[in-house]
Design a protein around this motif. Structure first.
Motif, PDB file in Angstrom:
ATOM      1  N   VAL A  35       6.277  -9.936   0.683  1.00 24.86           N
ATOM      2  CA  VAL A  35       5.931  -8.543   0.948  1.00 24.86           C
ATOM      3  C   VAL A  35       5.214  -8.449   2.289  1.00 24.86           C
ATOM      4  N   VAL A  36       5.648  -7.524   3.119  1.00 24.55           N
ATOM      5  CA  VAL A  36       4.991  -7.256   4.399  1.00 24.55           C
ATOM      6  C   VAL A  36       4.472  -5.822   4.377  1.00 24.55           C
ATOM      7  N   ALA A  37       3.193  -5.647   4.708  1.00 24.32           N
ATOM      8  CA  ALA A  37       2.579  -4.324   4.774  1.00 24.32           C
ATOM      9  C   ALA A  37       2.062  -4.088   6.188  1.00 24.32           C
ATOM     10  N   THR A  38       2.077  -2.842   6.608  1.00 27.26           N
ATOM     11  CA  THR A  38       1.582  -2.560   7.953  1.00 27.26           C
ATOM     12  C   THR A  38       0.068  -2.682   8.005  1.00 27.26           C
ATOM     13  N   THR A  39      -0.655  -1.899   7.227  1.00 24.80           N
ATOM     14  CA  THR A  39      -2.110  -1.883   7.315  1.00 24.80           C
ATOM     15  C   THR A  39      -2.750  -2.830   6.307  1.00 24.80           C
ATOM     16  N   SER A  40      -3.984  -3.190   6.592  1.00 25.47           N
ATOM     17  CA  SER A  40      -4.707  -4.073   5.681  1.00 25.47           C
ATOM     18  C   SER A  40      -5.012  -3.378   4.358  1.00 25.47           C
ATOM     19  N   MET A  41      -5.156  -2.050   4.371  1.00 25.91           N
ATOM     20  CA  MET A  41      -5.441  -1.328   3.122  1.00 25.91           C
ATOM     21  C   MET A  41      -4.254  -1.399   2.174  1.00 25.91           C
ATOM     22  N   ILE A  42      -3.053  -1.202   2.712  1.00 26.84           N
ATOM     23  CA  ILE A  42      -1.853  -1.290   1.875  1.00 26.84           C
ATOM     24  C   ILE A  42      -1.655  -2.723   1.400  1.00 26.84           C
ATOM     25  N   ALA A  43      -1.890  -3.687   2.279  1.00 30.84           N
ATOM     26  CA  ALA A  43      -1.748  -5.088   1.893  1.00 30.84           C
ATOM     27  C   ALA A  43      -2.700  -5.442   0.757  1.00 30.84           C
ATOM     28  N   ASP A  44      -3.929  -4.912   0.809  1.00 33.33           N
ATOM     29  CA  ASP A  44      -4.890  -5.187  -0.253  1.00 33.33           C
ATOM     30  C   ASP A  44      -4.405  -4.617  -1.584  1.00 33.33           C
ATOM     31  N   ALA A  45      -3.874  -3.394  -1.561  1.00 31.30           N
ATOM     32  CA  ALA A  45      -3.336  -2.814  -2.785  1.00 31.30           C
ATOM     33  C   ALA A  45      -2.221  -3.681  -3.351  1.00 31.30           C
ATOM     34  N   ALA A  46      -1.336  -4.166  -2.485  1.00 28.10           N
ATOM     35  CA  ALA A  46      -0.220  -5.004  -2.940  1.00 28.10           C
ATOM     36  C   ALA A  46      -0.733  -6.309  -3.545  1.00 28.10           C
ATOM     37  N   ARG A  47      -1.757  -6.903  -2.929  1.00 29.05           N
ATOM     38  CA  ARG A  47      -2.303  -8.155  -3.469  1.00 29.05           C
ATOM     39  C   ARG A  47      -2.978  -7.927  -4.817  1.00 29.05           C
ATOM     40  N   GLN A  48      -3.722  -6.829  -4.929  1.00 31.74           N
ATOM     41  CA  GLN A  48      -4.406  -6.534  -6.190  1.00 31.74           C
ATOM     42  C   GLN A  48      -3.403  -6.336  -7.322  1.00 31.74           C
ATOM     43  N   ILE A  49      -2.288  -5.702  -7.011  1.00 23.46           N
ATOM     44  CA  ILE A  49      -1.308  -5.363  -8.041  1.00 23.46           C
ATOM     45  C   ILE A  49      -0.375  -6.529  -8.356  1.00 23.46           C
ATOM     46  N   ALA A  50       0.038  -7.245  -7.308  1.00 22.09           N
ATOM     47  CA  ALA A  50       1.048  -8.290  -7.490  1.00 22.09           C
ATOM     48  C   ALA A  50       0.463  -9.598  -7.993  1.00 22.09           C
ATOM     49  N   GLY A  51      -0.794  -9.873  -7.648  1.00 25.14           N
ATOM     50  CA  GLY A  51      -1.356 -11.164  -8.026  1.00 25.14           C
ATOM     51  C   GLY A  51      -0.540 -12.296  -7.428  1.00 25.14           C
ATOM     52  N   ASP A  52      -0.240 -13.311  -8.244  1.00 24.84           N
ATOM     53  CA  ASP A  52       0.489 -14.467  -7.724  1.00 24.84           C
ATOM     54  C   ASP A  52       2.003 -14.269  -7.744  1.00 24.84           C
ATOM     55  N   ARG A  53       2.451 -13.055  -8.070  1.00 23.31           N
ATOM     56  CA  ARG A  53       3.889 -12.792  -8.035  1.00 23.31           C
ATOM     57  C   ARG A  53       4.377 -12.460  -6.620  1.00 23.31           C
ATOM     58  N   ALA A  54       3.461 -12.342  -5.658  1.00 26.09           N
ATOM     59  CA  ALA A  54       3.873 -12.010  -4.288  1.00 26.09           C
ATOM     60  C   ALA A  54       2.970 -12.670  -3.265  1.00 26.09           C
ATOM     61  N   GLU A  55       3.558 -12.979  -2.137  1.00 22.35           N
ATOM     62  CA  GLU A  55       2.810 -13.371  -0.949  1.00 22.35           C
ATOM     63  C   GLU A  55       2.849 -12.172  -0.005  1.00 22.35           C
ATOM     64  N   VAL A  56       1.675 -11.667   0.359  1.00 18.92           N
ATOM     65  CA  VAL A  56       1.575 -10.419   1.113  1.00 18.92           C
ATOM     66  C   VAL A  56       1.037 -10.684   2.506  1.00 18.92           C
ATOM     67  N   LYS A  57       1.735 -10.188   3.488  1.00 18.61           N
ATOM     68  CA  LYS A  57       1.315 -10.310   4.889  1.00 18.61           C
ATOM     69  C   LYS A  57       0.996  -8.923   5.435  1.00 18.61           C
ATOM     70  N   ALA A  58      -0.160  -8.782   6.082  1.00 15.66           N
ATOM     71  CA  ALA A  58      -0.521  -7.537   6.764  1.00 15.66           C
ATOM     72  C   ALA A  58      -0.249  -7.695   8.255  1.00 15.66           C
ATOM     73  N   LEU A  59       0.478  -6.756   8.821  1.00 11.83           N
ATOM     74  CA  LEU A  59       0.767  -6.824  10.256  1.00 11.83           C
ATOM     75  C   LEU A  59      -0.476  -6.526  11.091  1.00 11.83           C
ATOM     76  N   MET A  60      -1.305  -5.596  10.619  1.00 11.00           N
ATOM     77  CA  MET A  60      -2.443  -5.121  11.404  1.00 11.00           C
ATOM     78  C   MET A  60      -3.735  -5.604  10.765  1.00 11.00           C
ATOM     79  N   GLY A  61      -4.416  -6.491  11.448  1.00 12.87           N
ATOM     80  CA  GLY A  61      -5.634  -7.074  10.913  1.00 12.87           C
ATOM     81  C   GLY A  61      -6.885  -6.309  11.301  1.00 12.87           C
ATOM     82  N   PRO A  62      -8.061  -6.916  11.145  1.00 20.16           N
ATOM     83  CA  PRO A  62      -9.327  -6.267  11.464  1.00 20.16           C
ATOM     84  C   PRO A  62      -9.374  -5.800  12.922  1.00 20.16           C
TER      85      PRO A  62
END
Length: 324
Positions: A35-62
């Motif tokens: 899973v690739v997300a643009t913002t860190s906020m969306i990436a965090d939501a994906a990680r919280q929901i997917a757990g270990d079922r997904a590897e999530v990359k955020a394009l835009m960091g701090p």
């Protein structure tokens, strides 16, 4: 129908997208989703929901400003190979909008911010017919985005539906607790001090949700310029209303805020920097402030304390870094 975009250079890389997409084979979900997300906020939501079922990359960091972000060649390759691409929409990623519409013809692409009902959105002062994209500033609205991320994951990986549903429910429960905390502490800020002046107009949903007047030096997009007249107007406001604190943002340069402070000081009004708020990006990965809950907790706690209200230094869960 062609979608308007102010810049067209993104299209030059679509051949790369097509080539990678064509070379990709059907993904087996025995391994984690990519899973690739643009913002860190969306990436965090994906990680919280997917757990270990997904590897999530955020394009835009701090510290990265999504309003002006332009994709790199490695970003394009990552998105072209992803099982799911999550972007915000609502014209947040303005420079990438046309690219995402084209990418969506070949890959699994979802604009999760677009799930928020139009009657709950604020108008965009800089672009007619568009909306203020900063919906994450009001956790009540962000719940809708969390559910949109859940639905996108389920559509991509139906076998994980039970996991995604349970995790989303748990995450939203935490967001609701955060909302209650925010309402409680922000209510302690004195009426005359309920003015939030920041580098750009990213906090209007926060202001609407928690009864603050919000003033930004720049507009909703950091691509808009802050003119001398705007700075002078805000200096007048600071002096007339005896505003004692203004805020900088982690993803926006401080120079305009410094100009305000200097202008007010020249007219006899002492103004402090109330602290650094997270506006368009979260904190460092691995920190509490590097999560959505931590980001919003930091903002609400800092604003409350800087403007004369009562909030615990450690914030909602006692996890805020000292002096953050």
């Amino acid at each position: 129908m062609q979608i308007f975009s102010p810049l067209r250079p993104v299209i030059t890389c679509l051949a790369l997208v097509a080539a990678i997409a064509f070379a990709s084979t059907a993904t087996s979900h025995a391994k984690p989703l990519n899973v690739v997300a643009t913002t860190s906020m969306i990436a965090d939501a994906a990680r919280q929901i997917a757990g270990d079922r997904a590897e999530v990359k955020a394009l835009m960091g701090p510290g990265v400003d999504p309003h002006s972000y332009r994709q790199t060649r490695s970003d394009i390759a990552a998105m072209a190979r992803a099982d799911l691409v999550l972007w915000h929409g609502l014209y947040l990623e303005a420079q990438l909008e046309e690219f995402f519409f084209d990418l969506g013809k070949r890959r699994n692409v979802v604009a999760v911010g677009e799930a928020v009902a139009r009657d709950k959105l604020l108008s965009h002062a800089d672009y007619d017919g568009r909306f203020d994209p900063h919906v994450w500033m009001d956790p009540k609205l962000w719940e809708t985005v969390v559910y949109a991320v859940r639905d996108a994951l389920i559509a991509t990986d139906p076998d994980g539906a039970a996991t995604y549903t349970a995790n989303a429910k748990a995450h939203v429960a935490e967001i609701k607790k955060l909302t209650d905390y925010m309402a409680s502490v922000t209510a302690t800020v004195p009426e005359k001090s309920r003015v939030l002046l920041t580098a750009h107009d990213a906090f209007s949903y926060f202001g609407r949700g928690y009864d603050f007047e919000v003033l930004g030096i720049q507009g909703i997009s950091t691509e808009s310029e802050a003119g001398l007249r705007r700075v002078e107007e805000l200096v007048d406001t600071i002096v007339e209303r005896e505003i004692s604190a203004v805020f900088v943002e982690s993803s926006v340069p401080e120079r305009n805020v410094r100009a305000l402070i200097e202008g007010a000081s020249a007219r006899g009004q002492d103004v402090a920097i109330g602290g650094t708020l997270y506006s368009d990006a979260m904190g460092e990965p691995g920190t509490y402030e590097g999560t959505y809950i931590g980001m919003i907790d930091h903002n609400a706690t800092l604003i409350t304390r800087a403007l004369g209200g009562d909030a615990p230094e450690g914030g909602f869960q006692g996890k805020l870094a000292a002096g953050s």
